[in-house]
Design a protein around this motif. Sequence first.
Motif, PDB file in Angstrom:
ATOM      1  N   UNK A 175      12.619  12.360  27.178  1.00 16.53           N
ATOM      2  CA  UNK A 175      11.521  12.865  28.001  1.00 16.53           C
ATOM      3  C   UNK A 175      10.262  12.638  27.166  1.00 16.53           C
ATOM      4  N   UNK A 176       9.131  13.129  27.629  1.00 10.42           N
ATOM      5  CA  UNK A 176       7.975  13.170  26.739  1.00 10.42           C
ATOM      6  C   UNK A 176       8.214  14.305  25.751  1.00 10.42           C
ATOM      7  N   UNK A 177       7.680  14.151  24.548  1.00  9.17           N
ATOM      8  CA  UNK A 177       7.941  15.188  23.560  1.00  9.17           C
ATOM      9  C   UNK A 177       6.941  15.196  22.439  1.00  9.17           C
ATOM     10  N   UNK A 178       6.775  16.357  21.855  1.00  5.28           N
ATOM     11  CA  UNK A 178       5.909  16.451  20.679  1.00  5.28           C
ATOM     12  C   UNK A 178       6.537  17.364  19.637  1.00  5.28           C
ATOM     13  N   UNK A 179       6.688  16.807  18.458  1.00  8.32           N
ATOM     14  CA  UNK A 179       7.146  17.574  17.304  1.00  8.32           C
ATOM     15  C   UNK A 179       5.879  17.987  16.564  1.00  8.32           C
ATOM     16  N   UNK A 180       5.515  19.242  16.679  1.00  7.56           N
ATOM     17  CA  UNK A 180       4.194  19.665  16.208  1.00  7.56           C
ATOM     18  C   UNK A 180       4.189  20.129  14.771  1.00  7.56           C
TER      19      UNK A 180
ATOM     20  N   UNK B 266       8.254   9.166  25.626  1.00  4.79           N
ATOM     21  CA  UNK B 266       8.292   8.927  24.180  1.00  4.79           C
ATOM     22  C   UNK B 266       8.007  10.234  23.459  1.00  4.79           C
ATOM     23  N   UNK B 267       8.311  10.247  22.187  1.00  2.71           N
ATOM     24  CA  UNK B 267       8.113  11.422  21.373  1.00  2.71           C
ATOM     25  C   UNK B 267       7.124  11.103  20.265  1.00  2.71           C
ATOM     26  N   UNK B 268       6.199  12.022  20.024  1.00  2.00           N
ATOM     27  CA  UNK B 268       5.315  11.867  18.878  1.00  2.00           C
ATOM     28  C   UNK B 268       5.450  13.110  18.011  1.00  2.00           C
ATOM     29  N   UNK B 269       5.054  12.980  16.773  1.00  2.00           N
ATOM     30  CA  UNK B 269       5.175  14.133  15.894  1.00  2.00           C
ATOM     31  C   UNK B 269       4.433  13.927  14.604  1.00  2.00           C
TER      32      UNK B 269
ATOM     33  N   UNK C 195       7.052   1.507  16.934  1.00  3.58           N
ATOM     34  CA  UNK C 195       7.959   2.308  17.752  1.00  3.58           C
ATOM     35  C   UNK C 195       7.605   3.787  17.746  1.00  3.58           C
ATOM     36  N   UNK C 196       7.000   4.242  16.655  1.00  2.00           N
ATOM     37  CA  UNK C 196       6.695   5.663  16.557  1.00  2.00           C
ATOM     38  C   UNK C 196       7.897   6.507  16.187  1.00  2.00           C
ATOM     39  N   UNK C 197       9.052   5.866  15.940  1.00  2.00           N
ATOM     40  CA  UNK C 197      10.229   6.633  15.543  1.00  2.00           C
ATOM     41  C   UNK C 197      10.052   7.172  14.128  1.00  2.00           C
ATOM     42  N   UNK C 198      10.735   8.291  13.834  1.00  2.54           N
ATOM     43  CA  UNK C 198      10.655   8.878  12.493  1.00  2.54           C
ATOM     44  C   UNK C 198      11.005   7.817  11.460  1.00  2.54           C
TER      45      UNK C 198
END
Lengths: 337, 622
Positions: A66-71, B473-476, B484-487
């Motif tokens: 899904x869309x996600x954010x690890x803050x 997508x996931x950002x952090x 890719x923005x992957x860890x």
Amino acid sequence: MTDTSTRTGPADWATDQEVRWCPGCGDYSILTAMRMLMPELDVDREKTVFVSGIGCAARFPYYMNTYGMHGIHGRAPAIASGLAMARPDLDIWVIGGDGDMLSIGGNHLIHALRRNVNLKVLMFNNMIYGLTKGQFSPTSETGKVTKSSPMGSLDHPFNPISIALGAEATFVARTHDMDRKHMMETFRRAHEHKGASFVEVFQNCNVFNDGAWEGITKKQNRDANLIQLHHGQPIKFGAEGEFGVIIDNGSAKVVSVSDVAESSLLVHDENKEDPSTAFMLSRLARGPFEPTPVGIFRAVERTEYAASATQQLAVAQDQKGPGDLAAILRSRGTWTV
Amino acid sequence: MTDTAPRELPLQELDEVIIRFAGDSGDGMQLTGDQFTSISAALGNDLATLPEFPAEIRAPQGTLAGVSAFQVRISDFAITTPGDAPTVLVVMNPAALKAQLHNLVQGGAIIVNTDAFTERNIEKAGYKSNPLDDGTLDNYRNYPVPMGQITRDAVAEHGVKPRDAERSKNFFALGLISWMYTRPVEPTMEFINTKFRGKELVIKANEAAFKAGYNFGETAEIFEAHYEIKPAPLASGEYTNVNGNTALAWGLVAAGVLARLPTFLGSYPITPASDILHELSTMKNFGVRTFQAEDEIAAAASAVGAAFGGALAFTTTSGPGLALKGETLGLAVSLELPMVIVDVQRGGPSTGLPTKPEQADLLMAMYGRHSESPMPIVAAKSPSHCFDAAIEACRIALKYRTPVMLLSDNALANSSEPWLLPDVDSLPDIGVDFQTEFNGTNEDGDGIYLPYLRDEETLARPWAIPGTPGLMHRVGGIEKEDGSGNISYDPENHQKMVNVRQAKVDGIDVPDVEVMGDQDADFCFLSWGSTWGAVDAATARLQKAGHKVAYVHLVHLNPFPSNLGEVLGKFKKVLCPEMNAGQLDKLVRAKYLIDVQGAHKMNGVPYTTAEIEAAALETLRV
């Protein structure tokens, strides 16, 4: 690029990222429950967002497609509140642990709950700091011996359900990582709720606090020590339903059903506006060694925050008309040279 | 005197006057000053104001701590500062006299409300004897006026209780000063009627007090003349009078309109930035969503969340709040999402001087996050420029997908000046496109979305917002793999990402600096932020005195304009006046190895033109 979530299965909700929790961690079963639940809900992956802070639990968004954010540590409820304000159309889940949500982020949690922002907050409670390798957490029992408390922790623990109820959260529930069906059902109810939902998930950290919940969640202990809350039903538990809960002198109390009249048992009412009875239930157990309620403590309706904010925008447009830049620059009076 | 015919007082022409109204916080000095400013603006004078109020809401009445003042300078020529020292001081009580007399130029005029000089008030102000008759005012022109008594008499016929009548005495003072500087009566009558709509008695009292003050000037025979200040040769067009906080708030909203994006403000109340929150909260019809968060961190965090959702997001604060936001801004740098952080600087450290200006947050704006966390910085130079600076900060944020720091300060926030209104249609289009399509392929040749695949020119990453099908997508905050923005904990990737984040900020398109003043001068001022006005005025004065002087003013503090080093290198002496202990000079020295001299001031009062001039003369002598 159409996303037809009506036909998704659990695998469609999984990312290609390797899950990096320790083998045997309770987080795995929570993740599985979530991935299995999502296809059953009437939601689209692209409209779903997982937001987290820092900690083991906070890696959760990376594993959901899904869309996600690890803050950052503790701030997930605040980040998610901004997102919910800007985008009331989204389905937002907030994931964190007991340290993330109750220690560094305690302030954000209670404020998101009292505002009733449309967020589903799942707090994985393992009563320990995992990612920093084993210090006591705000839910650890007093006297807990850890690396940072070799002579025993001096801190009195928080009761997460009591805190959520104290913040007048409109949806408050508890489940545990050993019962996938119960988790899915609880998350489903949290999802259906309009406004802030708070779910405490008893979760085992098999490396730093293994078996912390066993006294109540292990199969052979569940009958005696897990009190299933069912709306509209007298609160009873035990293999034969031989125990029950009554309200006695302002407190909830466990009794043998044989000792009291059946009619004196507390009938659970999750819709009760006044959170006092739910609070009494949250005080039943002093720790994971005596009968502990799970299920939905409270589910009441109150105006959702972002919806109210959107309504104010509509009212302002009705009253003032759509924003006119040229007019606003002249709103304090002008003169011509 | 038996002659009752109206006196014909001479009308003298002045090129400028600097008036400071001073009284107790409850005396309405800000309102009086504001209204005098408005009337003068409408007459076509150029003007600049400097309000000064205590940090306490209502400090004990009659004490020095409770003195509130408002300085306004009006002129028939173009000005950039509220003036160094008032030539006229209007004081409503002994504390105001005690607190403000040292500001007045020698020989300046004091119009004093004698009724307030009771034994008790005199003692409260810390005077041993009555300053009105013990020689304290010998070097000034003293105009004693029993404002309280005349006001009470004037409003009595309207049935106002004496205690309430006293409240109108600021309008008496306004009336008197309006007469003295030949300002029209009608605009203030209109103002009173609008401001106090529905409170008939208050309207009548204030009208009566104003007229009493106006008539007193004409008939009291204590003034030798009244004065006229002709309109200034301002560029033709439509003007409004605006302070920095209002202009900044309007600029943020304008940026949303120009970017065709919904706007979001996450903020926690803090002096002197709260008025931006207040102003945006009244603009919900523009679709502005304001969120008064539980703390400074949540305010910034909510803006990060809103930016992820596709809003043009802001957070507004002052120094102590910026310190709290540091970690969250690091996240914004790492996420490479557009947002604007506004710091209305005040005196510090810690609570410091909440209602006084300072420019001492520059290095915090530049470096106040852990690790290598570059962030563009834009600084406003005048109250009205806050509007342009806000749009510019948003432009950079959107184009380069980066948090941008916008610096203002308490001198700009509450000071006002006439602003030639821009043609809204001529404002820049700062809109950007959201990513809606795949921008890469995986090993199997299927389309995928790479959230950190950069634009080759700007190095900005794509902005795909939730709700966009297929681009989940996931950002952090954890280091991400480029593309890719992957860890990724890969050493080479981290080095690359550190470099690229810096390169992105370094590559921002910033206009070149212009040399103002004498192009062939050996001496040049280097300024940023609110010192611009005093530097501009000092340059003009020094030129008038026969010196060759130039100045360079920076609106962009990070990155610096690309010609800055070359331009400054041409001068033999560069002097950088700042309201800090030396911050811009450090940055410029470090980057260009140019021997920039600093002039520093940190007493909570903006630089005066004379101080800058003196600092320049000293540097020129060496």
